[in-house]
Motif scaffolding. Structure first.
Motif, short mmCIF file in Angstrom:
data_model
loop_
_atom_site.label_atom_id
_atom_site.label_comp_id
_atom_site.label_asym_id
_atom_site.label_seq_id
_atom_site.Cartn_x
_atom_site.Cartn_y
_atom_site.Cartn_z
N HIS A 20 0.83 -1.21 0.00
CA HIS A 20 0.00 0.00 0.00
C HIS A 20 0.86 1.26 0.00
N TYR B 284 2.47 1.70 -3.63
CA TYR B 284 1.60 2.18 -4.71
C TYR B 284 1.02 3.56 -4.43
N ASP B 285 0.93 3.97 -3.14
CA ASP B 285 0.60 5.37 -2.85
C ASP B 285 1.63 6.30 -3.48
N ILE C 146 3.86 5.47 -5.93
CA ILE C 146 3.86 5.26 -7.39
C ILE C 146 2.81 6.14 -8.07
N ARG C 147 1.63 6.16 -7.49
CA ARG C 147 0.53 6.87 -8.15
C ARG C 147 0.75 8.37 -8.17
N PHE D 157 0.78 3.68 -14.47
CA PHE D 157 -0.11 2.84 -13.67
C PHE D 157 -1.56 3.32 -13.76
N ASN D 158 -1.76 4.62 -13.67
CA ASN D 158 -3.13 5.11 -13.71
C ASN D 158 -3.75 4.96 -15.10
N TRP E 252 -8.21 -0.48 -8.45
CA TRP E 252 -7.03 -0.45 -7.58
C TRP E 252 -7.10 -1.43 -6.42
N HIS F 294 -6.00 -4.68 -7.72
CA HIS F 294 -4.56 -4.71 -8.02
C HIS F 294 -3.74 -4.82 -6.73
N LEU F 295 -4.10 -4.03 -5.72
CA LEU F 295 -3.35 -4.07 -4.46
C LEU F 295 -3.46 -5.44 -3.80
N MET G 4 -1.16 -7.73 -5.63
CA MET G 4 0.25 -7.50 -5.31
C MET G 4 0.60 -8.03 -3.92
N TRP H 37 11.11 2.73 -10.60
CA TRP H 37 10.36 1.72 -9.84
C TRP H 37 11.23 1.20 -8.69
#
Ligand code: HEM
Length: 125
Positions: free
Chosen positions: A16, A19-20, A22-23, A32-33, A41, A44-45, A48, A84
């Motif tokens: 979490h 990806y917070d 990343i976005r 990603f968006n 989402w 996806h989370l 992952m 990444w």
């Protein structure tokens, strides 16, 4: 308090948290968006978390094939992989004890490298 051993709670915190970031990222956020709609989402989370659980805790929760969606992303290149890994490294070092951070990074770098090779090969480079 942050979790101290590698367990599902630590994996969920890493996924979490990562990806917070990343976005919000200028380079990776749009990738990603663009690929994952807002309502997708949570799925996806969850996937992952399953992936890292299967990879590091051998729970068998992820049975997918991670490469194909990456081959399908147009223009994925070295700068995306570098960003990444930089964001992932920052996340795991913030949230995990050093020995666990190393486990995450070791696996992430191996997989990133195999993706790079597969992408280059698929483009005939
Ligand atoms: C899925 C992007 C690196 C593991 C995805 C998706 C995107 C993405 C957009 C969603 C695809 C979709 O649902 O249509 C990227 C980018 C990367 C990168 C831009 C760096 C350049 C990595 C690395 C790993 C990884 C290094 C592993 C450590 C996964 C997994 C999935 C996924 C397991 C789910 C695949 C499935 O649907 O089963 N990635 N990724 N990715 N990514 Fe990455």
């Amino acid at each position: 308090p942050l979790p101290q051993v590698l367990d599902e709670a630590m994996i969920a915190a890493v996924v979490h948290g990562f990806y917070d970031e990343i976005r919000k990222d200028d380079l990776l956020g749009p990738v990603f968006n663009g690929a994952i709609a807002p309502q997708d989402w949570p799925h996806h989370l969850g996937k992952m978390c399953d992936f890292w659980s299967a990879t590091l805790l051998r729970t068998g929760r992820y049975e997918g094939r991670p490469l194909p969606p990456h081959l399908a992303l147009p223009g994925l290149g070295e700068e995306h992989f570098r960003r990444w890994l930089t964001l992932f490294r920052a996340t795991v070092h913030e949230l995990c004890p050093p020995d666990v951070a190393v486990l995450f990074m070791d696996r992430a770098m191996r997989i990133a490298h195999s993706f790079r090779l597969a992408i280059a090969f698929s483009r005939g480079e």
